[in-house]
Design a protein around this motif. Structure first.
Motif, PDB file in Angstrom:
ATOM      1  N   ALA A  91       0.914  -1.064  -0.157  1.00  0.00           N
ATOM      2  CA  ALA A  91      -0.037   0.024  -0.098  1.00  0.00           C
ATOM      3  C   ALA A  91       1.150   1.560   0.279  1.00  0.00           C
ATOM      4  O   ALA A  91       1.084   2.399  -0.522  1.00  0.00           O
ATOM      5  CB  ALA A  91      -0.462  -0.335   0.407  1.00  0.00           C
ATOM      6  N   ALA A  92       1.780   0.921   0.457  1.00  0.00           N
ATOM      7  CA  ALA A  92       2.653   1.990   0.863  1.00  0.00           C
ATOM      8  C   ALA A  92       3.530   2.457  -0.216  1.00  0.00           C
ATOM      9  O   ALA A  92       4.683   3.910  -0.574  1.00  0.00           O
ATOM     10  CB  ALA A  92       3.955   2.536   1.833  1.00  0.00           C
ATOM     11  N   ASP A  93       3.636   1.521  -1.183  1.00  0.00           N
ATOM     12  CA  ASP A  93       4.441   1.360  -2.554  1.00  0.00           C
ATOM     13  C   ASP A  93       3.517   1.587  -3.695  1.00  0.00           C
ATOM     14  O   ASP A  93       3.290   0.599  -4.562  1.00  0.00           O
ATOM     15  CB  ASP A  93       5.026   0.559  -2.657  1.00  0.00           C
ATOM     16  N   ASP A  94       2.946   2.437  -4.729  1.00  0.00           N
ATOM     17  CA  ASP A  94       2.664   2.407  -5.648  1.00  0.00           C
ATOM     18  C   ASP A  94       3.173   2.067  -6.802  1.00  0.00           C
ATOM     19  O   ASP A  94       1.698   1.578  -7.889  1.00  0.00           O
ATOM     20  CB  ASP A  94       2.419   4.347  -6.401  1.00  0.00           C
ATOM     21  N   THR A  95       4.126   1.062  -7.026  1.00  0.00           N
ATOM     22  CA  THR A  95       4.852   1.295  -7.911  1.00  0.00           C
ATOM     23  C   THR A  95       4.774  -0.996  -7.522  1.00  0.00           C
ATOM     24  O   THR A  95       5.405  -1.650  -8.248  1.00  0.00           O
ATOM     25  CB  THR A  95       6.179   1.483  -8.201  1.00  0.00           C
ATOM     26  N   ALA A  96       4.972  -1.284  -6.164  1.00  0.00           N
ATOM     27  CA  ALA A  96       4.496  -2.080  -5.875  1.00  0.00           C
ATOM     28  C   ALA A  96       3.867  -3.636  -6.502  1.00  0.00           C
ATOM     29  O   ALA A  96       2.681  -2.905  -6.797  1.00  0.00           O
ATOM     30  CB  ALA A  96       4.565  -2.598  -4.585  1.00  0.00           C
ATOM     31  N   VAL A  97       4.770  -4.802  -7.526  1.00  0.00           N
ATOM     32  CA  VAL A  97       3.381  -5.160  -7.630  1.00  0.00           C
ATOM     33  C   VAL A  97       2.372  -5.958  -6.662  1.00  0.00           C
ATOM     34  O   VAL A  97       3.164  -6.062  -5.155  1.00  0.00           O
ATOM     35  CB  VAL A  97       4.007  -6.947  -8.023  1.00  0.00           C
ATOM     36  N   ARG A  98       1.554  -6.248  -6.856  1.00  0.00           N
ATOM     37  CA  ARG A  98       0.185  -6.833  -5.741  1.00  0.00           C
ATOM     38  C   ARG A  98      -0.126  -8.044  -5.333  1.00  0.00           C
ATOM     39  O   ARG A  98      -0.804  -8.894  -5.723  1.00  0.00           O
ATOM     40  CB  ARG A  98      -1.192  -5.889  -6.244  1.00  0.00           C
ATOM     41  N   ARG A  99       1.115  -8.542  -4.977  1.00  0.00           N
ATOM     42  CA  ARG A  99       1.690 -10.170  -4.521  1.00  0.00           C
ATOM     43  C   ARG A  99       2.451  -9.643  -3.312  1.00  0.00           C
ATOM     44  O   ARG A  99       3.348  -9.272  -3.066  1.00  0.00           O
ATOM     45  CB  ARG A  99       2.499 -10.805  -5.246  1.00  0.00           C
ATOM     46  N   ARG A 100       2.265 -10.433  -2.281  1.00  0.00           N
ATOM     47  CA  ARG A 100       2.843 -10.402  -1.006  1.00  0.00           C
ATOM     48  C   ARG A 100       3.533 -11.117  -0.870  1.00  0.00           C
ATOM     49  O   ARG A 100       3.363 -12.085  -1.581  1.00  0.00           O
ATOM     50  CB  ARG A 100       1.576 -10.788   0.309  1.00  0.00           C
ATOM     51  N   VAL A 101       4.618 -11.003  -0.443  1.00  0.00           N
ATOM     52  CA  VAL A 101       5.937 -11.580  -0.266  1.00  0.00           C
ATOM     53  C   VAL A 101       6.359 -11.848   1.435  1.00  0.00           C
ATOM     54  O   VAL A 101       6.009 -10.885   2.444  1.00  0.00           O
ATOM     55  CB  VAL A 101       7.130 -10.837  -0.591  1.00  0.00           C
ATOM     56  N   VAL A 102       6.290 -13.010   1.884  1.00  0.00           N
ATOM     57  CA  VAL A 102       6.665 -13.143   3.781  1.00  0.00           C
ATOM     58  C   VAL A 102       7.698 -14.225   3.523  1.00  0.00           C
ATOM     59  O   VAL A 102       8.037 -15.080   2.958  1.00  0.00           O
ATOM     60  CB  VAL A 102       5.539 -14.468   4.073  1.00  0.00           C
ATOM     61  N   LEU A 103       9.339 -13.916   4.157  1.00  0.00           N
ATOM     62  CA  LEU A 103      10.505 -14.971   4.008  1.00  0.00           C
ATOM     63  C   LEU A 103      10.662 -14.828   5.039  1.00  0.00           C
ATOM     64  O   LEU A 103      10.669 -14.377   6.010  1.00  0.00           O
ATOM     65  CB  LEU A 103      11.311 -14.366   3.744  1.00  0.00           C
TER      66      LEU A 103
END
Length: 168
Positions: free
Chosen positions: A63-75
């Motif tokens: 949400a904080a990054d307009d350019t981020a791909v809309r897929r969650r990532v958890v390492l």
């Protein structure tokens, strides 16, 4: 100790390229506050609850990054111990604010949304600010992400994943 680190796909690309997750870093783990809140849960359920909180935090990063791909990532990372900053925590909170980064060698797996989840994650990211203020419809949109299971990737599969999404 197992840590769950929320990221975006861009953050995953940067961490993989740098060979580390730089500090300061927010991670999630089975904390005393989580254990107290979920007293009936076994270790596997507690780990899942910690990972779910990390996945939710990934929506906040998106949400904080307009350019981020809309897929969650958890390492998922494995460490012997962590140096976490102090601070007040609510009952059930799995969050840790780490004052030291983690080497890429601590990463055991990446959990990433399938492309089919993009629409749900986009709605959740677009609702993030309203959800933080308690808007029920926005919270519902955020909760809908929990119905999307994250896919598991071994660390040796991360370069192929990044190529697939155009980040590698």
């Amino acid at each position: 100790m197992r840590l769950y680190v929320p990221l975006t796909l861009g953050g995953l690309t940067a961490a993989h390229s740098a060979g580390e997750l730089p500090a300061p870093l927010t991670a999630y783990a089975v904390t005393p506050a989580l254990r107290e809140w979920y007293a009936a849960g076994d270790e596997e359920e507690l780990e899942y609850a910690a990972m779910a909180q990390a996945a939710r935090a990934s929506v906040g990063l998106i949400a904080a990054d307009d350019t981020a791909v809309r897929r969650r990532v958890v390492l998922a990372c494995e460490v012997k111990s962590v140096l976490a900053a102090g601070g007040d925590r609510e009952l059930g909170d799995a969050r840790l604010d780490l004052t030291a980064g983690l080497p890429w060698s601590a990463v055991q797996a990446a959990h990433v949304d399938a492309t089919q989840a993009i629409e749900v994650v986009t709605q959740a990211a677009d609702s993030w600010d309203a959800a933080q203020k308690g808007d029920e419809d926005a919270v519902f949109a955020l909760d809908a992400c929990e119905g999307e299971e994250l896919l598991w990737y071994a660390t040796q599969e991360v370069p192929d994943l990044l190529k697939e999404v155009g980040s590698g």
